[in-house]
Scaffold this active site. Structure first.
Site, short mmCIF file in Angstrom:
data_model
loop_
_atom_site.label_atom_id
_atom_site.label_comp_id
_atom_site.label_asym_id
_atom_site.label_seq_id
_atom_site.Cartn_x
_atom_site.Cartn_y
_atom_site.Cartn_z
N ALA A 168 5.54 -11.03 12.09
CA ALA A 168 4.05 -10.93 11.29
C ALA A 168 3.85 -9.68 10.21
O ALA A 168 2.88 -9.16 9.74
CB ALA A 168 3.24 -10.06 12.68
N LYS A 169 4.84 -8.82 10.30
CA LYS A 169 5.50 -8.33 9.11
C LYS A 169 4.34 -6.78 9.04
O LYS A 169 3.55 -6.37 8.20
CB LYS A 169 5.76 -8.26 7.95
CG LYS A 169 6.40 -9.41 7.72
CD LYS A 169 6.55 -9.92 5.81
CE LYS A 169 8.54 -11.36 6.43
NZ LYS A 169 8.13 -12.22 7.06
N ARG A 170 4.37 -6.57 10.85
CA ARG A 170 3.42 -5.10 10.76
C ARG A 170 3.91 -3.52 10.34
O ARG A 170 5.30 -4.23 9.81
CB ARG A 170 2.89 -4.96 12.07
CG ARG A 170 1.93 -6.16 12.84
CD ARG A 170 0.75 -6.54 12.19
NE ARG A 170 0.13 -7.60 12.22
CZ ARG A 170 0.18 -8.85 12.35
NH1 ARG A 170 0.36 -9.58 11.32
NH2 ARG A 170 -1.42 -9.38 13.06
#
Lengths: 287, 287
Positions: free
Chosen positions: B106-108
């Site tokens: 999700a590359k948060r």
């Protein structure tokens, strides 16, 4: 929304305020639960709380702001119901306040084919006007968001948090810092009609350096209020001839009161900021 | 899942394969729609397609891999139904394959209180084992994800895409590159029991440099297959005494066939990779 339309809104409302919707169920005002209970089924309570809180805040603040920035983290955290509330709030804004800019604060960014899917999600599925994007993965992680008419990438440049110092201020052999590289490089991909930058209000005089590299871009400025940034300082160093600023306040507005009058007080807080902004815009000869 | 448990799985399966679930409705195999139509109502078709495709791929590939990496972009793009499918797939994995590591891609990453909400979403709401995180915003954007026992931050270091060259290779006055700073600095926040790094398979010999700074960390390696990276090269420069690698393949497995036999062919492709991995692990004396 085009740049021209955004500037028209700023002039009309004498405001460059963006209200951040960081809707935390642990911070809901007293009495809201009882109201929601009457109108929603038991299994819709999460949706009901998020939707009713947000839309009441929106109704109270809409005259004083030009943009809303729902923060995806605060909807995703409540699963499917949270995302249904996000969708509902976007639709509510589009129906009732179509002239307000909607910025989905999601800080996305991935390899090209994945960023393309995120772009589809936010610019087609939800049809918001703008999306915050993280620059770490470079060109092909950002450009898929730039292919939509009237839509905006809001790229992280120099953020408001303490951790911004860890990497964003790194200097290369010529003294150029990472955030400056982001500002320069990204202007090869987009322009001031489809790209804004996030610059934290806590960065003070750094706005001077930002304006050397991005003299015409709109800047989205979080960090006024709860995070300690000063509106006056931001405007002194960051404002340009057609304003070029969207100043965001989240917690300072939406949680200003924990009582039944939360929406009214949120409206008052938004109006206070709007009045300060009106004066600044007048002094600058913009309105 | 602890590091020890992960290594046990790698030894048991003789595999360090992660299967990426980038479930694109435009790429669904022929005939799947007809099957789904029989089992789902009209309004559940999106959910049905995503869920049936993913779970069939999972059933076919589970014996050959130790991890699954659903890519959030490909579920979010289908709105509420997409997120319901994501939730359903996570539950399906947890019930049927509890020893597989689940990495939400999700590359948060955001300011502290927002990252805390994202951590709550992925590590409490969905209860996945690991989450990909973007480092641009620094310490307080990453540490909220590190407070969970048996959960992992998978931090972007040197990604597989072309855009990785734009900022990640920037050198400071001492020749230290941004991705190296990320590797060093982040080890003040987490350790090799709760943090992995994303390093693209396309980066070849750069794995040597990575291993100088992160000799014991697990690396999640995308980019083998569709993006052109080489498994042999990755292992030559990146493998350590207890493996320390999770190599991801998405499109090369899940879209290997567009026919009715898509799951069977996906299983074969996963098995082919597993067999290559078994040989490499044996040659290295790990299995």
């Amino acid at each position: 929304m085009t740049r021209k339309e955004l500037i028209e809104q700023i002039r009309e409302k004498q405001s460059f305020l963006c209200v951040g919707l960081d809707t935390d169920l642990d911070k809901m005002p007293k009495g809201l639960k009882e109201i929601v209970k009457k109108e929603y089924e038991e299994e819709e309570m999460t949706f009901g709380m998020l939707f009713e809180f947000s839309t009441r805040i929106i109704d109270a603040t809409a005259p004083y702001c030009v943009a809303y920035k729902p923060n995806l983290a605060f909807y995703e955290a409540y699963g499917i119901e949270g995302m249904a509330a996000f969708e509902g709030i976007i639709e509510y804004l589009q129906e009732n306040y179509p002239k307000h800019l909607i910025i989905a604060d999601a800080k996305r960014g991935d390899i090209g084919n994945t960023s393309k899917m995120y772009a589809k999600t936010f610019f087609e599925q939800y049809n918001v006007d703008a999306l915050t994007v993280a620059p770490y993965m470079g060109e092909d992680s950002v450009t898929p968001f730039l292919g939509y008419d009237g839509k905006w990438v809001v790229l992280l440049a120099l953020t408001s948090n303490k951790g911004s110092h860890d990497f964003q201020l790194m200097k290369d052999e010529n003294g150029e810092r990472l955030f400056e590289k982001v500002l320069k490089k990204s202007q090869e991909w987009g322009n001031d009609e489809n790209m804004m930058y996030v610059v934290g209000a806590t960065q003070g005089q750094m706005f001077e350096d930002i304006r050397k590299l991005a003299p015409n871009h709109f800047l989205l400025v979080p960090g006024v209020g709860a995070q300690g940034g000063s509106l006056e300082e931001v405007c002194k160093y960051g404002m340009i001839k057609d304003c070029g600023l969207l100043v965001n306040s989240s917690r300072g507005i939406i949680y200003a009161s924990n009582e039944k009058d939360f929406d009214e007080v949120a409206g008052q807080k938004a109006q206070e900021l709007q009045q300060q902004m009106a004066k600044i815009l007048a002094d600058a000869g913009i309105c």
